[in-house]
Design a protein around this motif. Structure first.
Motif, PDB file in Angstrom:
ATOM      1  N   GLN A 190       0.826  -1.203   0.000  1.00  0.00           N
ATOM      2  CA  GLN A 190       0.000   0.000   0.000  1.00  0.00           C
ATOM      3  C   GLN A 190       0.863   1.257   0.000  1.00  0.00           C
ATOM      4  OE1 GLN A 190      -2.323  -0.732   3.527  1.00  0.00           O
ATOM      5  NE2 GLN A 190      -3.947  -1.811   2.423  1.00  0.00           N
ATOM      6  N   TYR A 194       0.663   4.203  -2.849  1.00  0.00           N
ATOM      7  CA  TYR A 194       0.415   5.620  -2.597  1.00  0.00           C
ATOM      8  C   TYR A 194       1.597   6.480  -3.054  1.00  0.00           C
ATOM      9  CZ  TYR A 194      -3.621   4.295   0.263  1.00  0.00           C
ATOM     10  OH  TYR A 194      -4.823   3.798   0.701  1.00  0.00           O
ATOM     11  N   THR A 198       1.688   9.573  -5.814  1.00  0.00           N
ATOM     12  CA  THR A 198       2.179  10.904  -5.465  1.00  0.00           C
ATOM     13  C   THR A 198       2.999  11.511  -6.591  1.00  0.00           C
ATOM     14  OG1 THR A 198       2.255  10.264  -3.124  1.00  0.00           O
ATOM     15  CG2 THR A 198       3.497  12.222  -3.747  1.00  0.00           C
ATOM     16  N   TRP A 221      -2.068  12.211  -1.518  1.00  0.00           N
ATOM     17  CA  TRP A 221      -1.350  10.949  -1.721  1.00  0.00           C
ATOM     18  C   TRP A 221      -0.079  10.887  -0.881  1.00  0.00           C
ATOM     19  CZ3 TRP A 221      -4.428   7.607  -3.454  1.00  0.00           C
ATOM     20  CH2 TRP A 221      -5.338   7.882  -4.476  1.00  0.00           C
ATOM     21  N   LEU A 224      -1.002   9.929   2.693  1.00  0.00           N
ATOM     22  CA  LEU A 224      -1.331   8.504   2.781  1.00  0.00           C
ATOM     23  C   LEU A 224      -0.070   7.649   2.702  1.00  0.00           C
ATOM     24  CD1 LEU A 224      -4.514   8.415   0.514  1.00  0.00           C
ATOM     25  CD2 LEU A 224      -4.440   8.161   2.998  1.00  0.00           C
ATOM     26  N   ALA A 225       0.842   8.010   1.785  1.00  0.00           N
ATOM     27  CA  ALA A 225       2.091   7.255   1.655  1.00  0.00           C
ATOM     28  C   ALA A 225       2.930   7.354   2.920  1.00  0.00           C
ATOM     29  CB  ALA A 225       2.884   7.764   0.447  1.00  0.00           C
ATOM     30  N   LYS A 228       1.531   5.123   5.672  1.00  0.00           N
ATOM     31  CA  LYS A 228       1.796   3.698   5.468  1.00  0.00           C
ATOM     32  C   LYS A 228       3.264   3.361   5.695  1.00  0.00           C
ATOM     33  CE  LYS A 228      -2.296   2.282   4.652  1.00  0.00           C
ATOM     34  NZ  LYS A 228      -2.961   1.321   5.571  1.00  0.00           N
TER      35      LYS A 228
END
Length: 241
Positions: A190, A194, A198, A221, A224-225, A228
């Motif tokens: 994941q 992400y 980006t 993005w 979110l990256a 994770k």
């Protein structure tokens, strides 16, 4: 319904950037449809390929679909350079939302989800091992090295027992169910996904043609990256073991 949602988001962005009066061109009408279809197609290719081939092949196949889809979506923009469409109110674009939702409903009716095929027995060992590997990659989200180890162990045990894998272990899905989902590897996948999303957002945000839309997507993005990747680091720390 994904097409309808995509069209709604696209409409809101246009209202913010273009106002209530805008030119209606081919790319304006085709883009939200393509934007809704492309992720669904890429996801289908990813799952179908990963269930039969290693991770690298699945990534390559999905990337090819994304690049090809992006080229197809960009084609109307290139073809319509210099063409000025008719002026009309932005509320006309709102018709795309129910139209896309209706199109999705029609496709669901015409192309219903197929039922899982019934089992054919006996199943030869090569086919059994292929299904096992696919289930471990897709459902358990295991790295390829771990998948190969489990497949080799099952094959070796069956050779020692002198019986087919189907008789020795039953359904490969049931055999794979004893192995827990590799949550760390899932989170890592994941994070890479992400991060990949980006990159085009950053390109959109860079001058001289950068826009605030690109910065918003980069922030979305990128956040979110980053989240994770933090999970990946925490799961790899000794305290998490």
């Amino acid at each position: 319904m994904g097409l309808g949602f995509t069209a709604a988001v696209f409409l809101v962005l246009l209202l913010v950037t273009e106002g209530w009066e805008m030119e209606y061109r081919l790319e304006l009408l085709a883009f939200p449809v393509g934007l809704g279809l492309l992720p669904a197609t890429a996801h289908t290719v990813w799952e179908k390929t990963l269930s039969r081939r290693p991770l690298g092949v699945a990534i390559a196949a999905t990337a090819a679909v994304v690049v090809g889809g992006a080229f197809i979506m960009a084609s109307p923009v290139i073809w319509c350079i210099g063409y000025r469409g008719p002026q009309a109110g932005a509320w006309h674009l709102g018709l795309l939302v129910p139209a896309c939702a209706l199109a999705g409903k029609v496709l669901d009716t015409l192309l219903p989800e197929k039922k899982l095929p019934t089992w054919r027995t006996p199943r030869d060992d090569d086919e059994w091992l292929g299904v096992l590997a696919g289930v471990l990659r897709l459902r358990a989200e295991m790295p390829e090295q771990r998948v190969r180890t489990i497949v080799a162990e099952a094959q070796g045990h069956a050779v020692e027992a002198g019986s087919p894998l189907q008789e020795e272990f039953g359904r490969p899905e049931d055999y794979a169910a004893q192995f827990p989902v590799d949550k760390r590897n899932r989170t890592r996948r994941q994070a890479w996904g992400y991060s990949a999303m980006t990159l085009p957002a950053v390109i959109m945000a860079l001058p001289p043609d950068g826009s605030w839309n690109g910065w918003i997507l980069t922030l979305l993005w990128g956040s979110l990256a980053a989240g994770k990747w933090r999970e990946v680091r925490r799961s790899a720390s000794p305290a998490a073991e």
